[in-house]
Design an enzyme around this catalytic site. Sequence first.
Site, PDB file in Angstrom:
ATOM      1  N   GLU A  65       3.511   4.311 -10.857  1.00 49.93           N
ATOM      2  CA  GLU A  65       3.208   3.203  -9.945  1.00 49.93           C
ATOM      3  C   GLU A  65       1.718   2.883 -10.089  1.00 49.93           C
ATOM      4  OE1 GLU A  65       5.578   2.254  -6.422  1.00 49.93           O
ATOM      5  OE2 GLU A  65       3.857   3.133  -5.394  1.00 49.93           O
ATOM      6  N   TYR A 109       0.856  -1.193   0.000  1.00 55.08           N
ATOM      7  CA  TYR A 109       0.000   0.000   0.000  1.00 55.08           C
ATOM      8  C   TYR A 109       0.889   1.239   0.000  1.00 55.08           C
ATOM      9  CZ  TYR A 109      -3.754  -3.221   0.813  1.00 55.08           C
ATOM     10  OH  TYR A 109      -4.641  -4.262   0.651  1.00 55.08           O
ATOM     11  N   SER A 110       0.544   2.193  -0.877  1.00 55.42           N
ATOM     12  CA  SER A 110       1.311   3.450  -0.931  1.00 55.42           C
ATOM     13  C   SER A 110       1.070   4.233   0.353  1.00 55.42           C
ATOM     14  CB  SER A 110       0.829   4.329  -2.086  1.00 55.42           C
ATOM     15  OG  SER A 110       0.805   3.613  -3.278  1.00 55.42           O
ATOM     16  N   CYS A 125      -0.146   7.484 -10.606  1.00 55.24           N
ATOM     17  CA  CYS A 125      -0.386   6.450  -9.597  1.00 55.24           C
ATOM     18  C   CYS A 125      -1.871   6.090  -9.573  1.00 55.24           C
ATOM     19  CB  CYS A 125       0.054   6.942  -8.216  1.00 55.24           C
ATOM     20  SG  CYS A 125       0.016   5.637  -6.970  1.00 55.24           S
TER      21      CYS A 125
HETATM   22  P1  FAD Z   1      -7.059 -10.219  -2.936  1.00 48.29           P
HETATM   23  O1  FAD Z   1      -7.826 -11.024  -1.994  1.00 48.29           O
HETATM   24  O2  FAD Z   1      -5.612 -10.464  -3.076  1.00 48.29           O
HETATM   25  O3  FAD Z   1      -7.770 -10.326  -4.304  1.00 48.29           O
HETATM   26  C1  FAD Z   1      -7.150  -9.917  -5.443  1.00 48.29           C
HETATM   27  C2  FAD Z   1      -7.515 -10.969  -6.451  1.00 48.29           C
HETATM   28  O4  FAD Z   1      -8.818 -10.723  -6.878  1.00 48.29           O
HETATM   29  C3  FAD Z   1      -6.625 -10.980  -7.620  1.00 48.29           C
HETATM   30  O5  FAD Z   1      -5.940 -12.185  -7.607  1.00 48.29           O
HETATM   31  C4  FAD Z   1      -7.532 -10.865  -8.805  1.00 48.29           C
HETATM   32  O6  FAD Z   1      -7.267 -11.934  -9.652  1.00 48.29           O
HETATM   33  C5  FAD Z   1      -8.907 -10.970  -8.236  1.00 48.29           C
HETATM   34  N1  FAD Z   1      -9.786  -9.957  -8.785  1.00 48.29           N
HETATM   35  C6  FAD Z   1      -9.711  -8.630  -8.543  1.00 48.29           C
HETATM   36  N2  FAD Z   1     -10.701  -7.987  -9.214  1.00 48.29           N
HETATM   37  C7  FAD Z   1     -11.377  -8.939  -9.880  1.00 48.29           C
HETATM   38  C8  FAD Z   1     -12.496  -8.929 -10.753  1.00 48.29           C
HETATM   39  N3  FAD Z   1     -13.102  -7.773 -11.059  1.00 48.29           N
HETATM   40  N4  FAD Z   1     -12.927 -10.088 -11.270  1.00 48.29           N
HETATM   41  C9  FAD Z   1     -12.326 -11.246 -10.957  1.00 48.29           C
HETATM   42  N5  FAD Z   1     -11.257 -11.341 -10.133  1.00 48.29           N
HETATM   43  C10 FAD Z   1     -10.796 -10.201  -9.611  1.00 48.29           C
HETATM   44  N6  FAD Z   1      -4.439  -0.539  -2.883  1.00 48.29           N
HETATM   45  C11 FAD Z   1      -5.096   0.440  -2.206  1.00 48.29           C
HETATM   46  O7  FAD Z   1      -6.290   0.304  -1.893  1.00 48.29           O
HETATM   47  N7  FAD Z   1      -4.436   1.598  -1.818  1.00 48.29           N
HETATM   48  C12 FAD Z   1      -3.133   1.810  -2.119  1.00 48.29           C
HETATM   49  O8  FAD Z   1      -2.572   2.860  -1.767  1.00 48.29           O
HETATM   50  C13 FAD Z   1      -2.433   0.789  -2.826  1.00 48.29           C
HETATM   51  N8  FAD Z   1      -1.131   0.942  -3.126  1.00 48.29           N
HETATM   52  C14 FAD Z   1      -0.478  -0.026  -3.816  1.00 48.29           C
HETATM   53  C15 FAD Z   1       0.872   0.167  -4.121  1.00 48.29           C
HETATM   54  C16 FAD Z   1       1.560  -0.785  -4.835  1.00 48.29           C
HETATM   55  C17 FAD Z   1       3.025  -0.555  -5.167  1.00 48.29           C
HETATM   56  C18 FAD Z   1       0.891  -1.964  -5.245  1.00 48.29           C
HETATM   57  C19 FAD Z   1       1.623  -3.022  -6.030  1.00 48.29           C
HETATM   58  C20 FAD Z   1      -0.419  -2.188  -4.923  1.00 48.29           C
HETATM   59  C21 FAD Z   1      -1.131  -1.225  -4.209  1.00 48.29           C
HETATM   60  N9  FAD Z   1      -2.473  -1.408  -3.860  1.00 48.29           N
HETATM   61  C22 FAD Z   1      -3.135  -0.410  -3.187  1.00 48.29           C
HETATM   62  C23 FAD Z   1      -3.193  -2.667  -4.172  1.00 48.29           C
HETATM   63  C24 FAD Z   1      -3.076  -3.631  -2.970  1.00 48.29           C
HETATM   64  O9  FAD Z   1      -1.732  -4.064  -2.856  1.00 48.29           O
HETATM   65  C25 FAD Z   1      -3.912  -4.894  -3.122  1.00 48.29           C
HETATM   66  O10 FAD Z   1      -3.622  -5.505  -4.337  1.00 48.29           O
HETATM   67  C26 FAD Z   1      -5.400  -4.647  -3.053  1.00 48.29           C
HETATM   68  O11 FAD Z   1      -5.762  -4.056  -1.813  1.00 48.29           O
HETATM   69  C27 FAD Z   1      -6.166  -5.978  -3.180  1.00 48.29           C
HETATM   70  O12 FAD Z   1      -5.692  -6.862  -2.217  1.00 48.29           O
HETATM   71  P2  FAD Z   1      -6.699  -7.843  -1.485  1.00 48.29           P
HETATM   72  O13 FAD Z   1      -5.929  -8.716  -0.577  1.00 48.29           O
HETATM   73  O14 FAD Z   1      -7.822  -7.078  -0.893  1.00 48.29           O
HETATM   74  O15 FAD Z   1      -7.292  -8.665  -2.691  1.00 48.29           O
END
Ligand code: FAD
Length: 414
Positions: free
Chosen positions: A412, A190-191, A372
């Site tokens: 990013e 997360y940023s 971003c």
């Molecule tokens: P997970 O449980 O990991 O689910 C994600 C999975 O859901 C993926 O595997 C994908 O295949 C699937 N998926 C997603 N959408 C769909 C769809 N529409 N249909 C079917 N499958 C789908 N997030 C923020 O909110 N704020 C930030 O500031 C932020 N900064 C980031 C900075 C960087 C450098 C990076 C790389 C990512 C950042 N993210 C940010 C994103 C964050 O890291 C997560 O990826 C995001 O919160 C989702 O994680 P999760 O565990 O909730 O989802």
Amino acid sequence: MISSSIASATSYNNRMFIFEVVGLRQSPATDNFNYAIRQSGRIWFQVPYQRMNQEMQRIQRLGGRIVSMRPLSEPAPVPPPVAKTENKVRQTSSTPAKATKTKESVSRSKPMTQTKGKTDIPVNLYRPTAPFVGRCMSNEPLVQSGGIGIVQHLKFDLRGGNLHYLEGQSIGIIPPGADANGKPHKLRLYSIASTRHGDDLDDQTVSLCVRELEYEHPETKEKVYGVCSSYLCHLEPGAEVKITGPVGKEMLLPDDPDAKIIMMATGTGIAPFRAYLWRMFKPGEKALNPDYEFKGLAWLIFGIPTSPNILYQEELEALQAEFPDHFRLTYAISREQKNTEGGRMYIQHRVAEHADELWAMLQEPKTHAYMCGLRGMEDGIDAALSVAAAKQGAEWAPYQKNLKKQGRWHVETY
Ligand code: FAD
């Protein structure tokens, strides 16, 4: 402000720039530069604004590399003064897994230049095998009534550790529990949305801006919530949270207080830009950062679906009202505003509207552009800037490549 920028863009046509180039050797091909190439291969020469792109391409073709550019009217840069102890030292009661340098050693040694390749950027102070265990101090909604989805501003207590960071970096969060294979969940990045001093200005907190991921399962059509984002968005104040990092060198802010900073954000992509803007303009921050009195221009182009989804709206607009000469704020509200073709107004349409001005700004060596947010926002922005570049007989792709090489184009997306 727009008309004055256009006027200044026009006046660029008459300006000369100094290029500092390395890697050229005296040869028949380089003879027509009309400047003696030093034995080191280093050469400085004047280029009119209108020929900048052609000259860049010519230099590249001849194997040269532009290491700096500046308007002829500006003095040559001098080495930065040694930084004062801007960063307060946190009292530590536990040892981090691995620290490249502590804040103390950073502030006592070299100035924090915050550029790639330098060693004084904190990275991986805490790793997944031994994360820092912080505590949630607050978890506030950022989407106003009538908006779409859940986005929260979270603040974590960092006391008892040595986790410190710079604006533009990210941290990892390890959600509790196990994945479908019974293995502990992996970290999500997360940023960071706060400045290095944290929202309380005491160097003891870090803040995030997190959107709860919600989507429909492609087969079962059930509503699915992301593991880590829903964990964070519903985290109770007082709860413990496993934090890793910090990581990231791509989105660091230049030290130069006269820089021009173009920020293009979609949704939670606002996070690093909130940190930049707070560092530039918040009164408490100014007192802590005597070496960074921002006098440049920051321009935020912010894409969101509806007005209630304008994250940090009140504070952004208050800054804009207070610093109209240094902070420009442009929204692209996709479901409420129309683009010139009558369709939804996405960020790339706003960029297209201002492309000539942005292109002119990007010619200035002091300009840095940052992007971003949602993956996929790049293509439309590239297309918009390609049109502006082509009007001047330039090609966007090689120009952008050069900006990246100079560390002035930062992306990013996720
Ligand atoms: P997970 O449980 O990991 O689910 C994600 C999975 O859901 C993926 O595997 C994908 O295949 C699937 N998926 C997603 N959408 C769909 C769809 N529409 N249909 C079917 N499958 C789908 N997030 C923020 O909110 N704020 C930030 O500031 C932020 N900064 C980031 C900075 C960087 C450098 C990076 C790389 C990512 C950042 N993210 C940010 C994103 C964050 O890291 C997560 O990826 C995001 O919160 C989702 O994680 P999760 O565990 O909730 O989802």
